[in-house]
Design an enzyme around this catalytic site. Structure first.
Site, PDB file in Angstrom:
ATOM      1  N   ASN A 149      30.718  53.564  35.949  1.00 55.89           N
ATOM      2  CA  ASN A 149      31.837  54.205  36.008  1.00 55.89           C
ATOM      3  C   ASN A 149      32.273  55.471  35.388  1.00 55.89           C
ATOM      4  O   ASN A 149      33.260  56.120  35.495  1.00 55.89           O
ATOM      5  CB  ASN A 149      32.989  53.030  35.477  1.00 55.89           C
ATOM      6  CG  ASN A 149      32.699  52.582  34.073  1.00 55.89           C
ATOM      7  OD1 ASN A 149      31.654  51.946  33.974  1.00 55.89           O
ATOM      8  ND2 ASN A 149      33.248  53.037  33.177  1.00 55.89           N
ATOM      9  N   SER A 197      36.736  44.395  41.883  1.00 55.34           N
ATOM     10  CA  SER A 197      38.078  44.570  41.394  1.00 55.34           C
ATOM     11  C   SER A 197      38.703  45.452  42.372  1.00 55.34           C
ATOM     12  O   SER A 197      38.495  46.573  42.628  1.00 55.34           O
ATOM     13  CB  SER A 197      38.090  44.979  40.323  1.00 55.34           C
ATOM     14  OG  SER A 197      39.259  44.877  39.579  1.00 55.34           O
ATOM     15  N   HIS A 199      41.806  47.030  42.494  1.00 55.63           N
ATOM     16  CA  HIS A 199      42.350  48.130  42.074  1.00 55.63           C
ATOM     17  C   HIS A 199      41.543  49.356  42.008  1.00 55.63           C
ATOM     18  O   HIS A 199      42.211  50.400  41.552  1.00 55.63           O
ATOM     19  CB  HIS A 199      43.434  47.823  40.832  1.00 55.63           C
ATOM     20  CG  HIS A 199      42.437  47.822  39.647  1.00 55.63           C
ATOM     21  ND1 HIS A 199      42.772  48.775  38.953  1.00 55.63           N
ATOM     22  CD2 HIS A 199      41.918  46.986  38.612  1.00 55.63           C
ATOM     23  CE1 HIS A 199      42.112  48.811  37.804  1.00 55.63           C
ATOM     24  NE2 HIS A 199      41.452  47.499  37.715  1.00 55.63           N
ATOM     25  N   THR A 235      47.633  28.686  38.907  1.00 56.74           N
ATOM     26  CA  THR A 235      48.151  28.809  40.103  1.00 56.74           C
ATOM     27  C   THR A 235      47.546  30.019  40.665  1.00 56.74           C
ATOM     28  O   THR A 235      47.692  31.195  39.964  1.00 56.74           O
ATOM     29  CB  THR A 235      49.645  28.890  40.189  1.00 56.74           C
ATOM     30  OG1 THR A 235      50.020  27.603  39.685  1.00 56.74           O
ATOM     31  CG2 THR A 235      50.170  29.251  41.455  1.00 56.74           C
ATOM     32  N   CYS A 323      38.453  54.053  28.322  1.00 55.15           N
ATOM     33  CA  CYS A 323      38.433  52.930  27.278  1.00 55.15           C
ATOM     34  C   CYS A 323      38.123  53.597  25.972  1.00 55.15           C
ATOM     35  O   CYS A 323      38.513  53.022  24.714  1.00 55.15           O
ATOM     36  CB  CYS A 323      37.630  51.786  27.614  1.00 55.15           C
ATOM     37  SG  CYS A 323      38.048  50.893  29.112  1.00 55.15           S
TER      38      CYS A 323
HETATM   39  C1  LIG Z   1      37.388  49.120  35.798  1.00 53.07           C
HETATM   40  C2  LIG Z   1      36.092  48.618  35.625  1.00 53.07           C
HETATM   41  C3  LIG Z   1      35.925  47.075  35.245  1.00 53.07           C
HETATM   42  C4  LIG Z   1      36.971  46.207  34.801  1.00 53.07           C
HETATM   43  O1  LIG Z   1      37.809  45.845  35.904  1.00 53.07           O
HETATM   44  P1  LIG Z   1      39.249  45.475  35.614  1.00 53.07           P
HETATM   45  O2  LIG Z   1      39.890  44.984  37.100  1.00 53.07           O
HETATM   46  O3  LIG Z   1      39.948  46.831  35.369  1.00 53.07           O
HETATM   47  O4  LIG Z   1      39.455  44.307  34.604  1.00 53.07           O
HETATM   48  C5  LIG Z   1      34.570  46.677  35.038  1.00 53.07           C
HETATM   49  N1  LIG Z   1      33.627  47.250  35.369  1.00 53.07           N
HETATM   50  C6  LIG Z   1      33.635  48.605  35.760  1.00 53.07           C
HETATM   51  C7  LIG Z   1      32.355  49.279  36.214  1.00 53.07           C
HETATM   52  C8  LIG Z   1      34.982  49.040  36.069  1.00 53.07           C
HETATM   53  O5  LIG Z   1      34.755  50.411  36.347  1.00 53.07           O
END
Ligand SMILES: *Cc1c(COP(=O)(O)O)cnc(C)c1O
Length: 385
Positions: A149, A197, A199, A235, A323
């Site tokens: 990331n 994920s 988002h 839920t 982070c």
């Molecule tokens: C954003 C991210 C996560 C965490 O995902 P969330 O849905 O925000 O908890 C884990 N690993 C990587 C490589 C990410 O970029």
């Protein structure tokens, strides 16, 4: 002033078509999918239909998908799920994992598990041979990030999965940066577990999934009801699941087309920086790298100051990682790649998404050289160089 968002690795704006699909599930279709009456079982059908779309997107079976609250929980479930099942043993990971993997594994280390943290080369690549050499008789899990990331480097996950399989060790990959941007086929890759994920690819926040290959047994972390076949109580986040399903369906159709556009924007900015700003270092592997990320170190100045100056001009970027900014230590990823502290401090990450346009890049091209120049004029290091 038009705001320019170039931090799509932190999160992405929701696709409106996804929002429209989700809205009914907050109000009219609010029922609990576990309720026995008709309205409940209708919601269940929608949830299971979304699960199918999500599974299909990575070529998994619907029962191999466990919904979680996001990527962080999926990583926790995969790693602690195996560790708690086995009770003790040795875990292999890398030095460039996302904190949701690294901190989970450090926690297990404190609880008595033995850990090998693999080195990476200057591009952030894990050598699959190092994985092979690290495997012991008591190794219970290998967890290596798919696409990083911070720098976008993509690992040879297929090769690592092959090695893990030969040795009979379960293999998890944090696929959060990869899924939704590049085609991911869990069967072809041969991975046992994969976190993702939505988002991070224009879907909703607060929902994620862990793919767990049939036959891999993990311990449940959230005890309660019978949801997710007793693998995660609580839920369901129904609107989130519906949105997750919709964005997977859309990305399947549109990923390739968007990819060309996004790569062009990224390359345009990166080439401009290389040609017009002296003393920069572009990070990550030149080829094995995600097309949406550009991580650049501007020598002799602080990433934090660049970030704030760009923010003042309405441009959102990040430094190192969302982070780690706020702490004074440069990112663990950059340090693991062997980048000296003083250079790592000047890091800025630009990350693109499907809603970025040519104008965004043009605006950065106008503002960035002025910001860099101004900060360097004030820097004692720049003067002495
Ligand atoms: C954003 C991210 C996560 C965490 O995902 P969330 O849905 O925000 O908890 C884990 N690993 C990587 C490589 C990410 O970029």
């Amino acid at each position: 002033m038009k705001k320019i968002y170039l931090d799509n690795t932190a999160t992405t704006p929701l696709d409106e078509r996804v929002l429209n699909e989700m809205i009914p599930f907050f109000v009219e279709k609010f029922h609990n999918p576990s309720s026995i009456y008709l309205s409940g079982s209708e919601i269940r059908k929608h949830v299971e239909n979304a699960r199918k779309k999500i599974a299909d997107f990575i070529n998994a079976l619907p029962e191999e998908i466990i919904f979680t609250s996001g990527g962080t929980e999926a990583n926790n479930l995969a790693i602690k799920g195996i560790a708690f099942k086995k009770g003790k043993g040795h875990i292999i990971t890398s030095k460039i994992e996302h904190l949701s993997v690294l901190e989970t594994i450090k926690y297990l280390e404190k609880k008595g598990f033995e850990i090998t943290y693999l080195d990476v080369d200057k591009y952030g690549i894990v050598d699959p041979n190092d994985v092979r050499k690290a495997i012991r008789n008591d190794t219970i899990l290998i967890s290596i990030i798919f696409a990083n990331n911070e720098i976008g480097t993509i690992q040879d996950i297929k090769e690592i999965a092959k090695i893990a399989k030969e040795k009979g060790v379960p293999f998890h990959t944090d696929g959060v940066m990869m899924v939704g941007w590049e085609k991911v086929d869990v069967k072809e890759l041969g991975v046992d577990m994969l976190s993702f994920s939505p988002h991070k690819f224009h879907g909703p926040k607060g929902i994620g999934a862990l793919y767990v290959r049939k036959g891999i047994l993990i311990e449940n972390l959230i005890h309660g009801g019978l949801q997710e076949k007793k693998r995660r109580g609580g839920t369901e986040n129904v609107p989130g699941i519906i949105g997750f399903g919709k964005i997977c369906e859309l990305r399947k159709e549109e990923m390739e087309k968007d990819k060309e556009k996004i790569k062009k924007l990224r390359d345009n900015l990166e080439n401009f920086i290389k040609e017009n700003i002296p003393e920069v270092l572009i990070l990550g592997h030149p080829l094995k790298r995600l097309y949406s990320i550009s991580s650049v170190c501007f020598k002799y100045i602080e990433g934090e100051s660049i970030l704030l100056n760009l923010d003042f001009e309405g441009i959102c970027v990040s430094s190192g990682s969302a982070c780690t900014s706020g702490s004074l230590e440069p990112s663990h990823v950059l340090l693991a790649m062997g980048i000296p502290h003083e250079i790592a401090h000047g890091n800025i990450r630009f990350s693109f998404g499907k809603f970025n346009e040519e104008d965004d890049v043009e605006r950065v091209k106008e503002v960035l050289p002025k910001v860099i120049n101004k900060l360097r004029q004030m820097s004692p290091f720049w003067e002495k160089k």
